[in-house]
Design an enzyme around this catalytic site. Structure first.
Site, PDB file in Angstrom:
ATOM      1  N   TYR A 142       0.861  -1.183   0.000  1.00 24.26           N
ATOM      2  CA  TYR A 142       0.000   0.000   0.000  1.00 24.26           C
ATOM      3  C   TYR A 142       0.895   1.230   0.000  1.00 24.26           C
ATOM      4  CZ  TYR A 142      -3.735   3.225   1.366  1.00 24.26           C
ATOM      5  OH  TYR A 142      -4.638   4.250   1.406  1.00 24.26           O
ATOM      6  N   GLU A 434       0.264   5.479   9.705  1.00 23.74           N
ATOM      7  CA  GLU A 434      -1.205   5.481   9.715  1.00 23.74           C
ATOM      8  C   GLU A 434      -1.761   6.745  10.359  1.00 23.74           C
ATOM      9  OE1 GLU A 434      -2.634   3.441   7.867  1.00 23.74           O
ATOM     10  OE2 GLU A 434      -0.866   2.193   7.591  1.00 23.74           O
ATOM     11  N   ASP A 436       0.055  10.681  11.795  1.00 22.13           N
ATOM     12  CA  ASP A 436       0.794  11.224  12.932  1.00 22.13           C
ATOM     13  C   ASP A 436      -0.184  11.507  14.070  1.00 22.13           C
ATOM     14  OD1 ASP A 436       3.324  12.846  14.006  1.00 22.13           O
ATOM     15  OD2 ASP A 436       1.522  14.075  14.320  1.00 22.13           O
TER      16      ASP A 436
END
Length: 677
Positions: A142, A434, A436
Site C-alpha cells: 500500500y 497510519e 501522525d
C-alpha cells in the site's frame, strides 16, 4: 557449577506469586482471547509454527540486515505454504500473520493490499486482483506516504492523469519529493502496489484516489518500464530490520482505466468523474488499520508487562528495612518496591483496557462496514474520529509503556535478550504511521466541535459523545464528592467525572476558536481533547466489560478482579497521567486528591497481589515472548547465561579475527616493551 540459593529462590518466588491468585487464570485467558473457538484457533497456529525451525527467532539478533531480510522471506514462504496446505480462509490467514508477530515483507500484502482491494474495488476488480493476491500469484503493498508528504494525504504529489484517447491513467512522479517512501514490502518483494495518487482529468484535480500499479514482473521480479524501486535502508533502534520498507518513482507509467479502484467513485470511458455518496467513503479501510493498531498496542504492551513483571518478581535487590524482620537474609523482590508497582501495575491495567477497548471498536467497525456496503455512511464520522483518538492514545501509551518496562528491569532490560527492546523498536514507529498522532488529534477535535454544535441545535449526539450533555449540569463547578475515597469506585461517578472533564475541554476549545485564535495555534488543546475522549471511551468499555461478565456463569468470578483493573486504570489516569486536565477544567478539586490517591494505593496493592496471574492470563508462550529474562519458569539468570553463550562473537573463529585487531592496537610501536610490563 553449583546451583546457588539465589537461582533456586527465583523459581520459588514466581511460583509463590502464581499461587496467590484469587481468580482462575484459565477463565481470564479464555475471556481475553475471545472464548473456546478463538483459543482453539490459537492452539492450531501454535502447533503449526512453534515446532517448525523456520519460525525460530533465536538466531535473529546475530544476523546482519541482509541476513534478517533473508530470514523474513524464508518465514514468508513457509507461511504461505501453510496457508495453502491448510486451505485457510481470509480471516485465518490474517490471524496467522498476527500470531507470527514478525515484521515480514508480506505483512502488508495481507493486512493492507488485500483488504483495500476487497473494500474499495468493484466485484470485477475483486475477482481479478483480490483472488490473484489470495493465491499469492502477486504480492502487493500500500503506497501512500511520499518523501515530502505523510499525514497530509491531500498534499500528495504523485499524479494519475487520465488519457481519454488510450483509456489509460498515466502514473507519474513529478520530482523526488513525490517518491513513494516507507512502503512495507516494496523494497524487494512486491510485484504490485495500491497507489494513492492525485486524479487529474484534463486540467481538473479530483483529489487522491487509489490505483493498482504493477511494479515488478511476477516472472523475474524485474521492475517494469518507468519504475525505479528499492529499499530505503535500516530504521531507528534496529526496528523493522526484517521488513523491506521501500521507495518507488513512476516515470509516466501507463495502466488501464480499470486499475483505478472504483467501488465508490468512478471515471467513465469518456472521462466523466462520478463522485462517491460520501466524500470520505474510502476512510473505511483506514479505520480498520487503526483499530488493528489499538488491539496490537494492547497485546504488545501485554508482552512487555509480562516479561517485566516476571523478571521483577524473581529479581532481588537490596534489603528493605522491613525485610530484615523475617531473618531470611534474602534481598527484597524488586516487584515489592512501591515505585516498581506504580510503574508496572498501571501499565498492566492499560494493556487490559486496550484489549477490551479494541473489542468494542471492532464491533463498531463491523457495523460500519455493513452500512458502507449499502452506501450508508451515517456512522463513519463517529467511528473515524474515535478510531483516530484511540490510535493516537494507544500507540503513544503502549510504546512509552514498553520503554518503561525496560527501565523497570534495570540494566539487563537493555539487552536484546530481554525481549522488551525488540517490542519497542518494532512498535514505536506506529506513533507516526497510519497518521501522525498529533495530526489525528485535530481530526478528533473537529468532530467533537461539530458534535457540540449539533447539541446546541438540539440534535442527537452519537453514542461516544453523550458526555457533552454534562455541560448543562453545573458547567463550571468541581465534582462534589461526599466521600472521594469510597465514591470514586462507583462506575457511574467515574464516567461522570471523566465525561465532565472531556466536555469542558471541548467547550474550552470551542470558546478559544470563537475568540479568534487560529486553528494552527490550538494543536496542544486538540491533543488534550483527543486524549480525554480516548480515556473516556476506554474507561467506559472497561466498565461495560465488568458489567457484562457478572451474569455469565463461566466468567462471573472474574468480575471483581476486572473491576480492580478497571479502577486502577481510572485512578492512575485521574491522579497521575492526566491529572492536569482534571484540575485545569475544575472537574476535580485539589482538596480531594489526597483521598483519591489513597484509594489508588489501595487498588494498586490489590492488583499487584495478582500481578503474575494477571500476566499469565494473557496466555503468551515462552516462544511468543522470545525472552531470556521473562520466561514462565522464572529462571532468568540461567536462561540469560545460556543464550549469551550462543553469541557468535564468543566462537573461536570470530574471536581470532577480533583478537588480531586488538593485538594490532596493543603491539603498535612496541608499546609493551616501552611500558616495561
Amino acid at each position: 557449577m553449583t546451583l546457588n540459593k539465589t537461582l533456586v529462590q527465583m523459581s520459588t518466588d514466581i511460583e509463590t506469586a502464581r499461587n496467590k491468585s484469587d481468580f482462575s487464570t484459565e477463565s481470564m485467558y479464555y475471556l481475553l482471547r475471545g472464548g473456546p473457538k478463538a483459543i482453539e484457533q490459537l492452539d492450531y497456529f501454535r502447533n503449526l509454527t512453534q515446532n517448525d525451525p523456520v519460525f525460530n527467532k533465536s538466531e535473529v539478533p546475530f544476523l546482519n540486515r541482509q541476513e534478517q531480510l533473508q530470514k523474513a522471506l524464508q518465514i514468508s514462504k513457509r507461511l504461505i505454504e501453510l496457508m495453502q496446505e491448510q486451505d485457510m480462509n481470509e480471516s485465518q490467514c490474517a490471524a496467522l500473520i498476527e500470531h507470527i508477530d514478525f515484521a515480514l515483507p508480506v505483512t502488508l500484502h495481507f493486512k493492507a493490499f488485500m483488504p483495500v482491494i476487497k473494500n474499495q474495488g468493484t466485484p470485477k476488480q475483486v475477482d481479478k486482483w483480490y483472488n490473484a493476491a489470495r493465491k499469492c500469484a502477486i504480492i502487493g503493498c500500500y503506497a501512500q506516504t511520499e518523501l515530502s508528504h505523510g499525514s497530509n494525504v491531500m498534499g500528495l504529489k504523485t499524479e494519475a492523469v487520465y488519457d481519454q484517447n488510450s483509456d489509460e491513467f498515466i502514473i507519474h512522479t513529478p520530482d523526488i519529493t513525490a517518491a513513494k517512501w516507507w512502503v512495507g514490502g516494496l523494497g524487494v518483494a512486491c510485484t504490485h502496489a495500491v497507489v494513492q495518487a492525485q486524479l487529474l482529468i484534463g486540467a481538473k484535480s479530483f483529489g487522491p484516489h487509489l490505483f493498482i500499479v504493477p511494479i515488478r514482473s511476477p516472472i523475474d521480479l524485474e521492475p517494469f518500464k518507468g519504475i525505479t524501486v528499492g529499499d530505503i535502508g535500516p530504521k531507528a533502534y534496529g526496528g523493522f530490520a526484517t521488513s523491506d520498507n521501500g521507495f518507488v518513482l513512476f516515470d509516466k507509467v501507463r495502466i488501464p482505466r480499470d486499475n483505478m479502484l472504483m467501488k465508490f467513485s468512478q471515471v467513465t470511458r469518456d472521462g466523466k468523474y462520478i463522485a462517491p455518496v460520501h466524500s470520505k467513503m474510502s476512510y473505511g479501510s483506514m479505520v480498520k488499520i487503526r483499530v488493528d493498531l489499538v488491539e496490537e498496542a494492547g497485546w504488545r504492551l501485554g508482552k512487555a508487562v509480562t516479561i517485566a513483571v516476571r523478571y521483577c518478581t524473581v529479581r532481588r535487590q537490596f534489603q528493605a528495612p522491613e525485610s530484615k524482620l523475617d531473618n531470611s537474609n534474602l534481598e527484597t523482590q524488586v516487584i515489592s518496591y512501591s515505585s516498581v508497582k506504580h510503574r508496572l501495575m498501571s501499565l498492566l491495567s492499560t494493556a487490559y483496557a486496550l484489549i477490551v477497548s479494541s473489542e468494542a471498536m471492532y464491533t463498531k467497525f463491523n457495523t460500519l462496514t455493513k452500512q458502507l456496503e449499502v452506501n450508508n455512511a451515517t456512522m463513519l464520522p463517529e467511528v473515524h474520529a474515535t478510531s483516530c483518538a484511540l490510535k493516537s492514545w494507544s500507540t503513544r501509551h503502549s510504546a512509552d509503556g514498553m520503554e518503561e518496562c525496560r527501565k523497570a528491569m534495570g540494566g539487563h532490560g537493555f539487552s536484546v535478550f530481554s525481549g522488551v527492546s525488540e517490542l519497542f523498536a518494532i512498535f514505536v514507529p506506529s506513533n507516526t504511521y497510519e497518521g501522525d498522532n498529533f495530526v489525528l488529534s485535530q481530526q478528533v477535535a473537529r468532530f467533537l466541535l461539530k458534535q457540540l454544535n449539533d447539541m446546541s441545535k438540539g440534535k442527537q449526539l452519537t453514542s461516544t459523545t453523550e458526555y457533552l450533555n454534562t455541560l448543562t449540569e453545573e458547567p463550571t463547578d468541581s465534582f462534589k464528592f461526599e466521600n472521594p475515597y469510597e465514591q470514586i469506585l462507583d462506575p457511574r461517578i467515574q464516567l461522570k467525572v471523566f465525561g465532565r472533564r472531556t466536555a469542558r475541554l471541548v467547550a474550552s476549545l470551542d470558546k478559544q476558536l470563537k475568540s479568534g485564535r487560529a486553528w494552527s495555534d490550538l494543536n496542544v488543546e486538540c491533543w488534550a481533547v483527543s486524549t480525554a475522549h480516548a480515556e473516556y471511551f476506554i474507561l467506559q468499555e472497561m466498565i461495560r466489560k465488568v458489567e457484562a461478565v457478572r451474569p455469565v456463569a463461566e466468567y462471573a468470578k472474574l468480575a471483581d478482579t476486572l473491576k480492580a483493573v478497571s479502577d486502577l486504570f481510572c485512578l492512575f489516569t485521574l491522579n497521575y497521567s492526566s491529572s492536569s486536565t482534571f484540575l485545569s477544567t475544575f472537574t476535580i478539586h485539589p482538596s480531594d486528591l489526597d483521598m483519591l490517591n489513597g484509594q489508588y494505593r489501595t487498588i494498586l496493592a490489590k492488583v499487584a497481589n495478582n500481578a503474575i496471574p494477571l500476566t499469565d492470563s494473557f496466555g503468551f508462550t515462552d516462544f511468543e515472548l522470545n525472552t531470556a529474562l521473562g520466561k514462565k519458569d522464572g529462571r532468568a539468570y540461567e536462561h540469560f547465561w545460556d543464550v549469551v553463550q550462543k553469541n557468535p562473537v564468543n566462537s573461536k573463529a570470530e574471536n581470532v579475527k577480533l583478537r588480531k585487531l586488538v593485538l594490532d592496537i596493543l603491539h603498535r610501536g612496541n608499546t609493551l616493551k616501552v611500558s616495561k610490563l
